[in-house]
Design a protein around this motif. Structure first.
Motif, PDB file in Angstrom:
ATOM      1  N   ARG A 143     -32.608  43.722  40.759  1.00 10.70           N
ATOM      2  CA  ARG A 143     -34.053  43.970  40.796  1.00 10.70           C
ATOM      3  C   ARG A 143     -34.496  44.324  42.215  1.00 10.70           C
ATOM      4  O   ARG A 143     -35.307  45.224  42.412  1.00 10.70           O
ATOM      5  N   GLU A 144     -33.975  43.583  43.213  1.00  9.30           N
ATOM      6  CA  GLU A 144     -34.320  43.846  44.610  1.00  9.30           C
ATOM      7  C   GLU A 144     -33.936  45.268  45.024  1.00  9.30           C
ATOM      8  O   GLU A 144     -34.589  45.870  45.872  1.00  9.30           O
ATOM      9  N   HIS A 145     -32.870  45.791  44.429  1.00 12.27           N
ATOM     10  CA  HIS A 145     -32.407  47.146  44.738  1.00 12.27           C
ATOM     11  C   HIS A 145     -33.049  48.196  43.830  1.00 12.27           C
ATOM     12  O   HIS A 145     -32.686  49.375  43.881  1.00 12.27           O
ATOM     13  N   GLY A 146     -33.980  47.762  42.976  1.00 14.46           N
ATOM     14  CA  GLY A 146     -34.668  48.696  42.092  1.00 14.46           C
ATOM     15  C   GLY A 146     -33.823  49.227  40.955  1.00 14.46           C
ATOM     16  O   GLY A 146     -34.108  50.298  40.419  1.00 14.46           O
ATOM     17  N   VAL A 147     -32.791  48.482  40.596  1.00 13.43           N
ATOM     18  CA  VAL A 147     -31.896  48.914  39.515  1.00 13.43           C
ATOM     19  C   VAL A 147     -32.376  48.308  38.204  1.00 13.43           C
ATOM     20  O   VAL A 147     -32.598  47.101  38.112  1.00 13.43           O
ATOM     21  N   GLU A 148     -32.535  49.154  37.199  1.00  9.58           N
ATOM     22  CA  GLU A 148     -32.967  48.687  35.887  1.00  9.58           C
ATOM     23  C   GLU A 148     -31.829  47.927  35.209  1.00  9.58           C
ATOM     24  O   GLU A 148     -30.686  48.391  35.182  1.00  9.58           O
ATOM     25  N   LEU A 149     -32.160  46.757  34.669  1.00  9.09           N
ATOM     26  CA  LEU A 149     -31.150  45.934  34.010  1.00  9.09           C
ATOM     27  C   LEU A 149     -30.848  46.476  32.623  1.00  9.09           C
ATOM     28  O   LEU A 149     -31.748  46.908  31.906  1.00  9.09           O
ATOM     29  N   TYR A 164     -22.703  48.962  39.012  1.00 10.47           N
ATOM     30  CA  TYR A 164     -23.572  48.620  37.886  1.00 10.47           C
ATOM     31  C   TYR A 164     -24.562  49.754  37.621  1.00 10.47           C
ATOM     32  O   TYR A 164     -24.784  50.139  36.477  1.00 10.47           O
ATOM     33  N   GLU A 165     -25.134  50.279  38.695  1.00  9.64           N
ATOM     34  CA  GLU A 165     -26.126  51.342  38.561  1.00  9.64           C
ATOM     35  C   GLU A 165     -25.529  52.580  37.903  1.00  9.64           C
ATOM     36  O   GLU A 165     -26.190  53.250  37.107  1.00  9.64           O
ATOM     37  N   ARG A 166     -24.286  52.885  38.197  1.00  5.07           N
ATOM     38  CA  ARG A 166     -23.600  54.046  37.598  1.00  5.07           C
ATOM     39  C   ARG A 166     -23.023  53.718  36.223  1.00  5.07           C
ATOM     40  O   ARG A 166     -22.326  54.528  35.634  1.00  5.07           O
ATOM     41  N   GLU A 167     -23.279  52.504  35.732  1.00  2.80           N
ATOM     42  CA  GLU A 167     -22.828  52.029  34.415  1.00  2.80           C
ATOM     43  C   GLU A 167     -21.316  51.978  34.307  1.00  2.80           C
ATOM     44  O   GLU A 167     -20.732  52.193  33.248  1.00  2.80           O
ATOM     45  N   ILE A 168     -20.667  51.675  35.434  1.00  4.90           N
ATOM     46  CA  ILE A 168     -19.216  51.509  35.447  1.00  4.90           C
ATOM     47  C   ILE A 168     -18.841  50.074  35.140  1.00  4.90           C
ATOM     48  O   ILE A 168     -17.788  49.807  34.570  1.00  4.90           O
ATOM     49  N   THR A 169     -19.724  49.129  35.508  1.00  9.10           N
ATOM     50  CA  THR A 169     -19.469  47.715  35.244  1.00  9.10           C
ATOM     51  C   THR A 169     -20.617  47.111  34.459  1.00  9.10           C
ATOM     52  O   THR A 169     -21.731  47.640  34.445  1.00  9.10           O
ATOM     53  N   THR A 170     -20.332  45.979  33.843  1.00  6.76           N
ATOM     54  CA  THR A 170     -21.362  45.193  33.168  1.00  6.76           C
ATOM     55  C   THR A 170     -22.006  44.269  34.191  1.00  6.76           C
ATOM     56  O   THR A 170     -21.529  44.145  35.331  1.00  6.76           O
ATOM     57  N   LEU A 171     -23.045  43.592  33.787  1.00  7.86           N
ATOM     58  CA  LEU A 171     -23.703  42.625  34.660  1.00  7.86           C
ATOM     59  C   LEU A 171     -22.717  41.544  35.096  1.00  7.86           C
ATOM     60  O   LEU A 171     -22.646  41.180  36.277  1.00  7.86           O
TER      61      LEU A 171
END
Length: 124
Positions: free
Chosen positions: A81-87, A55-62
């Motif tokens: 959010r816990e991993h600090g990844v922007e939604l 998700y972080e690398r924008e390979i998958t959707t939520l």
């Protein structure tokens, strides 16, 4: 289906070949798929970490990240959010928007016809 090319020790190759010969697996690809599936079934934290990274690398959707992690979308948002990844909210493209519409159409809602205006005014 994705293809993977890789190397592994000769002993492991022999064991896989023997398992195929013994009828445990129908082929080497089936054996490797089963090994990978079993690994992620037994390692929830690694499964979630993989989904977060994708998700972080924008390979998958939520939604895809949630499915891969084995959680629902709300839980996946919390995990990200816990991993600090922007939604990234909203559909990424037309195909994602169409998927969201189809998923929404499949939702079951409570029958709202049971509560007519007359019923609501009688209870006031």
């Amino acid at each position: 289906m994705a293809r993977i090319t890789g190397s592994y020790p000769d002993d492991l190759d022999l064991l896989i070949e023997g398992a195929v010969e013994a009828g445990v697996f129908s082929g080497k690809s089936d054996a490797l798929r089963e090994f990978a599936r079993d690994y992620f079934d037994d390692h929830d934290e690694e499964r979630v970490a993989a989904a977060v990274a994708l998700y972080e690398r924008e390979i998958t959707t939520l939604g895809d990240a949630a499915r891969l992690a084995g959680v629902n979308r709300f839980e996946m948002k919390d995990i990200l959010r816990e991993h600090g990844v922007e939604l990234r909210l909203g559909p990424a493209d037309t195909a994602d928007a169409e998927y969201e519409v189809e998923a929404a159409q499949e939702l079951e809602y409570a029958d709202t016809d049971d509560n007519t205006d007359e019923d609501r005014s009688a209870t006031k």
